[in-house]
Design a protein around this motif. Structure first.
Motif, mmCIF file in Angstrom:
data_model
loop_
_atom_site.group_PDB
_atom_site.id
_atom_site.type_symbol
_atom_site.label_atom_id
_atom_site.label_comp_id
_atom_site.label_asym_id
_atom_site.label_seq_id
_atom_site.Cartn_x
_atom_site.Cartn_y
_atom_site.Cartn_z
ATOM 1 N N ALA A 156 45.840 50.527 47.651
ATOM 2 C CA ALA A 156 44.901 51.838 46.822
ATOM 3 C C ALA A 156 45.313 51.668 44.759
ATOM 4 C CB ALA A 156 45.098 52.993 47.397
ATOM 5 N N GLU A 157 46.549 50.756 45.280
ATOM 6 C CA GLU A 157 46.863 50.763 43.849
ATOM 7 C C GLU A 157 46.214 50.192 43.133
ATOM 8 O OE1 GLU A 157 51.323 50.605 43.879
ATOM 9 O OE2 GLU A 157 52.301 52.272 44.174
ATOM 10 N N GLY A 158 46.109 48.700 43.611
ATOM 11 C CA GLY A 158 44.968 47.806 43.011
ATOM 12 C C GLY A 158 45.389 46.062 42.708
ATOM 13 N N GLY A 159 44.584 45.659 42.779
ATOM 14 C CA GLY A 159 45.307 44.365 42.364
ATOM 15 C C GLY A 159 46.180 43.372 41.305
ATOM 16 N N LEU A 160 45.858 42.720 42.507
ATOM 17 C CA LEU A 160 46.611 41.948 41.657
ATOM 18 C C LEU A 160 45.483 41.171 40.467
ATOM 19 C CD1 LEU A 160 49.490 40.488 43.710
ATOM 20 C CD2 LEU A 160 49.972 42.294 42.234
ATOM 21 N N ASP A 161 46.424 40.495 39.552
ATOM 22 C CA ASP A 161 45.797 39.455 38.216
ATOM 23 C C ASP A 161 45.411 38.093 38.667
ATOM 24 O OD1 ASP A 161 44.630 41.441 36.368
ATOM 25 O OD2 ASP A 161 47.326 41.566 35.898
ATOM 26 N N LEU A 162 45.346 37.440 38.199
ATOM 27 C CA LEU A 162 45.365 35.721 38.457
ATOM 28 C C LEU A 162 45.228 35.169 37.468
ATOM 29 C CD1 LEU A 162 44.549 33.412 40.794
ATOM 30 C CD2 LEU A 162 42.409 33.937 40.952
ATOM 31 N N THR A 163 46.004 34.149 37.582
ATOM 32 C CA THR A 163 45.595 32.871 36.337
ATOM 33 C C THR A 163 45.377 31.651 37.099
ATOM 34 O OG1 THR A 163 46.273 32.221 34.499
ATOM 35 C CG2 THR A 163 48.027 33.146 35.536
ATOM 36 N N ALA A 164 45.266 30.808 36.750
ATOM 37 C CA ALA A 164 45.887 29.299 36.942
ATOM 38 C C ALA A 164 47.260 28.726 36.276
ATOM 39 C CB ALA A 164 44.785 28.129 36.389
ATOM 40 N N MET A 177 48.867 31.258 39.904
ATOM 41 C CA MET A 177 50.219 32.876 40.024
ATOM 42 C C MET A 177 48.877 34.784 40.462
ATOM 43 S SD MET A 177 52.873 33.504 37.512
ATOM 44 C CE MET A 177 51.517 33.929 36.117
ATOM 45 N N LEU A 178 49.162 34.761 40.950
ATOM 46 C CA LEU A 178 49.377 35.829 41.118
ATOM 47 C C LEU A 178 50.073 36.658 40.416
ATOM 48 C CD1 LEU A 178 47.364 35.834 44.795
ATOM 49 C CD2 LEU A 178 46.458 36.213 42.944
ATOM 50 N N TYR A 179 50.173 37.457 39.836
ATOM 51 C CA TYR A 179 51.243 38.404 39.037
ATOM 52 C C TYR A 179 49.898 39.892 39.438
ATOM 53 C CZ TYR A 179 48.846 37.421 35.021
ATOM 54 O OH TYR A 179 47.456 37.466 33.839
ATOM 55 N N ASP A 193 43.235 36.245 51.447
ATOM 56 C CA ASP A 193 42.390 36.684 51.198
ATOM 57 C C ASP A 193 42.005 37.140 50.319
ATOM 58 O OD1 ASP A 193 43.006 37.955 53.158
ATOM 59 O OD2 ASP A 193 41.722 36.843 54.731
ATOM 60 N N ASP A 194 41.949 38.195 50.454
ATOM 61 C CA ASP A 194 41.468 38.985 49.008
ATOM 62 C C ASP A 194 41.041 38.870 47.151
ATOM 63 O OD1 ASP A 194 41.635 41.023 50.611
ATOM 64 O OD2 ASP A 194 42.365 42.371 49.939
ATOM 65 N N TYR A 195 41.547 37.413 47.436
ATOM 66 C CA TYR A 195 41.701 36.599 46.504
ATOM 67 C C TYR A 195 41.485 35.547 46.563
ATOM 68 C CZ TYR A 195 45.162 40.622 45.280
ATOM 69 O OH TYR A 195 45.910 41.036 44.951
ATOM 70 N N PRO A 196 40.335 34.699 45.261
ATOM 71 C CA PRO A 196 40.658 33.360 44.843
ATOM 72 C C PRO A 196 41.337 32.038 45.125
ATOM 73 C CG PRO A 196 39.601 33.653 43.306
ATOM 74 C CD PRO A 196 40.157 35.236 43.914
ATOM 75 N N VAL A 197 41.943 31.734 46.926
ATOM 76 C CA VAL A 197 43.269 31.856 46.236
ATOM 77 C C VAL A 197 43.310 30.414 47.943
ATOM 78 C CG1 VAL A 197 44.344 32.814 44.630
ATOM 79 C CG2 VAL A 197 45.006 32.750 47.435
ATOM 80 N N VAL A 198 42.272 30.811 48.942
ATOM 81 C CA VAL A 198 42.873 30.395 50.076
ATOM 82 C C VAL A 198 41.198 29.589 50.335
ATOM 83 C CG1 VAL A 198 42.617 30.989 52.440
ATOM 84 C CG2 VAL A 198 42.988 32.088 50.811
#
Length: 288
Positions: A156-164, A177-179, A193-198
């Motif tokens: 609930a605190e929110g998702g992570l940021d994503l960058t190549a 990188m998820l941060y 799998d909440d993120y487009p990294v799988v």
């Protein structure tokens, strides 16, 4: 943070610990304060680093003393209510740690992957208190319920940021990188799998510390190049912060996370030892 700054931070935290009768160790990216009767306090280094980064160096001592002294004293005096589950329910959080972390024997914890544990903590602001099985028994709470609450609060605190991750000479190997400005980044391994990294066959990942995750989507035969590159990045970051573990993990789904490879040595002597099932995966992908 530079080594000299980290050394000063350790000194300041140790002074606060001694004033309250705690011993102090820096373990796995956090300060662990242990009292004579077994009570423990966890101070995430990420949280302290962010606080110190916003203040002039000459104010560090006052900030550490004022904030930590007050919260540790309140915890010891029982002013921070932990007697009922309803009191701490909104404060429960979760994050991952190495199975080799000392002092976890009485903590509510579960195995996420070989060598990787998930635990539940009560987050009081600057300090955290690990939830123990004795505490869970007093609350009449099941372990599964505590993890469900802690995971729901953490997400609930929110998702992570994503960058190549841009790495010279490795344009054909996708490393993401998820941060985020969170002390619970590692918990998001559970929800990769909440993120487009799988990819179609899952993802490879390493956990360099509590600030970020490095992920390689498994989409084809680049899996071994991805494994090698993740190992290099993991070892390269050790100088600044010890990693949560020296394993490369194969994330298949929210239930199954295996070791894909183990990293041994460093520098020119670094060796990546793939698990047998990683070799099998490559054969499956070749046939597909």
């Amino acid at each position: 943070m530079r080594e000299s700054s980290s050394g000063l931070l350790r000194l300041l935290v140790n002074e606060v610990a001694l004033r309250h009768g705690y011993g102090c160790e820096e373990i796995g990216g956090e300060f662990v304060l242990t009292g004579a009767v077994g009570g423990r306090v966890v101070l995430p280094c990420t949280r302290l680093d962010r606080r110190m980064a916003r203040a002039p160096r000459q104010l560090w001592s006052a900030l550490i003393a004022d904030r930590l002294d007050t919260q540790i004293a309140d915890l010891a005096a029982g002013h921070l209510d932990q007697s009922r589950l309803e009191s701490v329910r909104p404060l429960l959080r979760t994050r991952l740690c190495s199975a080799r972390t000392k002092g976890l024997i009485n903590d509510v914890r579960r195995l996420v992957a070989p060598g990787l544990l998930q635990r539940v903590l009560v987050d009081f602001g600057d300090i955290m208190a690990p939830v123990t099985y004795a505490g869970a028994q007093r609350w009449g709470a099941k372990e599964s319920d505590l993890f469900e609450i802690a995971e729901r609060n953490t997400r609930a605190e929110g998702g992570l940021d994503l960058t190549a991750a841009e790495i010279d000479g490795m344009d054909d190997v996708d490393i993401q990188m998820l941060y985020g400005a969170s002390d619970f980044v590692t918990a998001h391994v559970r929800w990769l799998d909440d993120y487009p990294v799988v990819g179609p066959w899952g993802a490879l990942l390493v956990i360099p510390g509590h600030t970020h995750l490095l992920v390689h989507p498994i989409t084809g035969p680049t899996v071994f190049a991805g494994t090698s590159l993740l190992a290099q990045l993991l070892v390269a970051g050790e100088a600044e912060s010890p990693p949560i573990g020296r394993s490369i993990y194969w994330w298949r789904n929210r239930i199954t996370v295996d070791i894909a490879a183990t990293v041994r040595g460093s520098g020119d002597r670094m060796e990546v030892v793939p698990a047998d099932h990683l070799e099998s995966l490559l054969e499956i992908m070749r046939r597909a």
